[in-house]
Design a protein around this motif. Structure first.
Motif, PDB file in Angstrom:
ATOM      1  N   ASP A   1      -2.978   3.943  16.544  1.00 50.07           N
ATOM      2  CA  ASP A   1      -1.840   3.244  17.252  1.00 50.07           C
ATOM      3  C   ASP A   1      -0.422   3.054  16.584  1.00 50.07           C
ATOM      4  O   ASP A   1       0.505   2.215  16.907  1.00 50.07           O
ATOM      5  N   HIS A   2      -0.344   3.602  15.314  1.00 52.08           N
ATOM      6  CA  HIS A   2       1.029   3.828  14.688  1.00 52.08           C
ATOM      7  C   HIS A   2       1.550   5.139  14.310  1.00 52.08           C
ATOM      8  O   HIS A   2       0.976   5.958  14.305  1.00 52.08           O
ATOM      9  N   GLN A   3       2.865   5.149  14.137  1.00 51.78           N
ATOM     10  CA  GLN A   3       3.401   6.504  13.692  1.00 51.78           C
ATOM     11  C   GLN A   3       4.123   6.219  12.585  1.00 51.78           C
ATOM     12  O   GLN A   3       4.962   5.171  12.339  1.00 51.78           O
ATOM     13  N   VAL A   4       4.362   7.131  11.658  1.00 47.85           N
ATOM     14  CA  VAL A   4       5.372   6.993  10.497  1.00 47.85           C
ATOM     15  C   VAL A   4       6.718   6.975  11.029  1.00 47.85           C
ATOM     16  O   VAL A   4       7.014   8.490  11.396  1.00 47.85           O
ATOM     17  N   ALA A   5       7.465   6.426  10.863  1.00 45.04           N
ATOM     18  CA  ALA A   5       9.119   6.284  11.367  1.00 45.04           C
ATOM     19  C   ALA A   5       9.828   6.823  10.156  1.00 45.04           C
ATOM     20  O   ALA A   5      10.833   7.524  10.444  1.00 45.04           O
ATOM     21  N   GLU A   6       9.329   6.243   8.901  1.00 46.72           N
ATOM     22  CA  GLU A   6      10.293   6.862   7.736  1.00 46.72           C
ATOM     23  C   GLU A   6       9.335   6.969   6.551  1.00 46.72           C
ATOM     24  O   GLU A   6       8.830   6.090   6.396  1.00 46.72           O
ATOM     25  N   VAL A   7       9.444   7.878   5.743  1.00 43.47           N
ATOM     26  CA  VAL A   7       8.943   7.791   4.635  1.00 43.47           C
ATOM     27  C   VAL A   7       9.772   7.340   3.518  1.00 43.47           C
ATOM     28  O   VAL A   7      10.788   7.991   3.361  1.00 43.47           O
ATOM     29  N   LEU A   8       9.395   6.589   2.746  1.00 44.80           N
ATOM     30  CA  LEU A   8      10.446   5.929   1.790  1.00 44.80           C
ATOM     31  C   LEU A   8      10.179   6.183   0.140  1.00 44.80           C
ATOM     32  O   LEU A   8      10.967   6.182  -0.525  1.00 44.80           O
ATOM     33  N   GLY A   9       9.116   6.827  -0.075  1.00 48.10           N
ATOM     34  CA  GLY A   9       8.794   7.392  -1.189  1.00 48.10           C
ATOM     35  C   GLY A   9       7.812   6.600  -1.843  1.00 48.10           C
ATOM     36  O   GLY A   9       7.166   5.868  -1.262  1.00 48.10           O
ATOM     37  N   GLN A  10       7.235   7.159  -3.018  1.00 43.91           N
ATOM     38  CA  GLN A  10       6.066   6.680  -4.004  1.00 43.91           C
ATOM     39  C   GLN A  10       6.203   5.336  -4.323  1.00 43.91           C
ATOM     40  O   GLN A  10       7.474   4.737  -4.783  1.00 43.91           O
ATOM     41  N   CYS A  11       5.373   4.429  -4.144  1.00 39.95           N
ATOM     42  CA  CYS A  11       5.325   3.069  -4.868  1.00 39.95           C
ATOM     43  C   CYS A  11       4.189   2.985  -5.481  1.00 39.95           C
ATOM     44  O   CYS A  11       3.021   3.610  -5.430  1.00 39.95           O
ATOM     45  N   PHE A  12       4.288   2.031  -6.432  1.00 37.13           N
ATOM     46  CA  PHE A  12       3.076   1.852  -7.702  1.00 37.13           C
ATOM     47  C   PHE A  12       2.987   0.353  -8.040  1.00 37.13           C
ATOM     48  O   PHE A  12       3.950  -0.208  -7.910  1.00 37.13           O
ATOM     49  N   GLY A  13       1.803   0.156  -8.647  1.00 33.99           N
ATOM     50  CA  GLY A  13       1.596  -1.139  -9.324  1.00 33.99           C
ATOM     51  C   GLY A  13       0.710  -0.883 -10.514  1.00 33.99           C
ATOM     52  O   GLY A  13      -0.016  -0.245 -10.385  1.00 33.99           O
ATOM     53  N   VAL A  14       1.466  -1.167 -11.721  1.00 39.86           N
ATOM     54  CA  VAL A  14       0.647  -0.907 -12.909  1.00 39.86           C
ATOM     55  C   VAL A  14       0.207  -2.271 -13.744  1.00 39.86           C
ATOM     56  O   VAL A  14       1.093  -3.134 -13.610  1.00 39.86           O
ATOM     57  N   VAL A  15      -1.074  -2.113 -14.291  1.00 38.10           N
ATOM     58  CA  VAL A  15      -1.621  -3.392 -14.751  1.00 38.10           C
ATOM     59  C   VAL A  15      -2.424  -2.897 -16.079  1.00 38.10           C
ATOM     60  O   VAL A  15      -3.141  -1.797 -15.902  1.00 38.10           O
ATOM     61  N   VAL A  16      -2.040  -3.417 -17.313  1.00 42.54           N
ATOM     62  CA  VAL A  16      -3.118  -3.030 -18.615  1.00 42.54           C
ATOM     63  C   VAL A  16      -3.439  -4.347 -19.009  1.00 42.54           C
ATOM     64  O   VAL A  16      -2.527  -5.459 -19.166  1.00 42.54           O
ATOM     65  N   ARG A  17      -4.927  -4.689 -19.039  1.00 39.97           N
ATOM     66  CA  ARG A  17      -5.384  -5.643 -19.411  1.00 39.97           C
ATOM     67  C   ARG A  17      -6.457  -5.603 -20.659  1.00 39.97           C
ATOM     68  O   ARG A  17      -6.778  -4.258 -20.824  1.00 39.97           O
ATOM     69  N   SER A  18      -6.512  -6.695 -21.279  1.00 39.00           N
ATOM     70  CA  SER A  18      -7.485  -6.678 -22.445  1.00 39.00           C
ATOM     71  C   SER A  18      -8.555  -7.698 -22.206  1.00 39.00           C
ATOM     72  O   SER A  18      -7.938  -8.878 -21.931  1.00 39.00           O
ATOM     73  N   ARG A  19      -9.841  -7.533 -22.289  1.00 40.29           N
ATOM     74  CA  ARG A  19     -10.792  -8.827 -22.645  1.00 40.29           C
ATOM     75  C   ARG A  19     -10.690  -9.321 -23.865  1.00 40.29           C
ATOM     76  O   ARG A  19     -10.356  -8.816 -24.909  1.00 40.29           O
ATOM     77  N   GLY A  20     -10.706 -10.790 -23.756  1.00 35.43           N
ATOM     78  CA  GLY A  20     -10.641 -11.477 -24.996  1.00 35.43           C
ATOM     79  C   GLY A  20     -11.715 -11.264 -25.939  1.00 35.43           C
ATOM     80  O   GLY A  20     -12.742 -10.554 -25.671  1.00 35.43           O
TER      81      GLY A  20
END
Length: 111
Positions: free
Chosen positions: A11-30
């Motif tokens: 039920d949707h069409q892509v009207a515009e491609v804006l580009g790559q998006c990302f989220g980066v997380v680096v974690r350490s356990r105590g």
């Protein structure tokens, strides 16, 4: 914000491609978590301390990706994927990434 791992959204069409998006997380356990996880690894089975760490890190990475997509003006992220790896012996890196898009309702959706 719609986040999907698929290329098409019903039920949707892509009207515009804006580009790559990302989220980066680096974690350490105590230190305490690493000791408990190390003891569990001797016995075998699921290491719940690390499962929890990875689940929380993935959620955080998705939240960051969505924030990045919103800043780009997107209302959806298509083809979302994860990548992960280890940094050193105690750190875990997770990247959530996809294509930020603006959607339009398909004309067939109203029928």
């Amino acid at each position: 914000m719609i986040v999907t791992t698929t290329e098409n959204l019903p039920d949707h069409q892509v009207a515009e491609v804006l580009g790559q998006c990302f989220g980066v997380v680096v974690r350490s356990r105590g230190l305490g978590g690493n000791i408990v996880a190390g003891l569990r690894s001797i016995i075998g089975g699921e290491i719940k301390e690390y499962t929890s760490l990875v689940e929380d890190t993935r959620r955080h990475a998705i939240d960051r990706m969505v924030s990045n997509a919103r800043l780009m003006g997107a209302d959806a992220v298509m083809m979302m994927r994860f990548d992960s790896g280890s940094l050193g012996q105690t750190m875990n890196e997770v990247v959530a990434y996809g294509t930020a898009v603006r959607l339009a309702r398909s004309a067939e959706a109203g029928r």
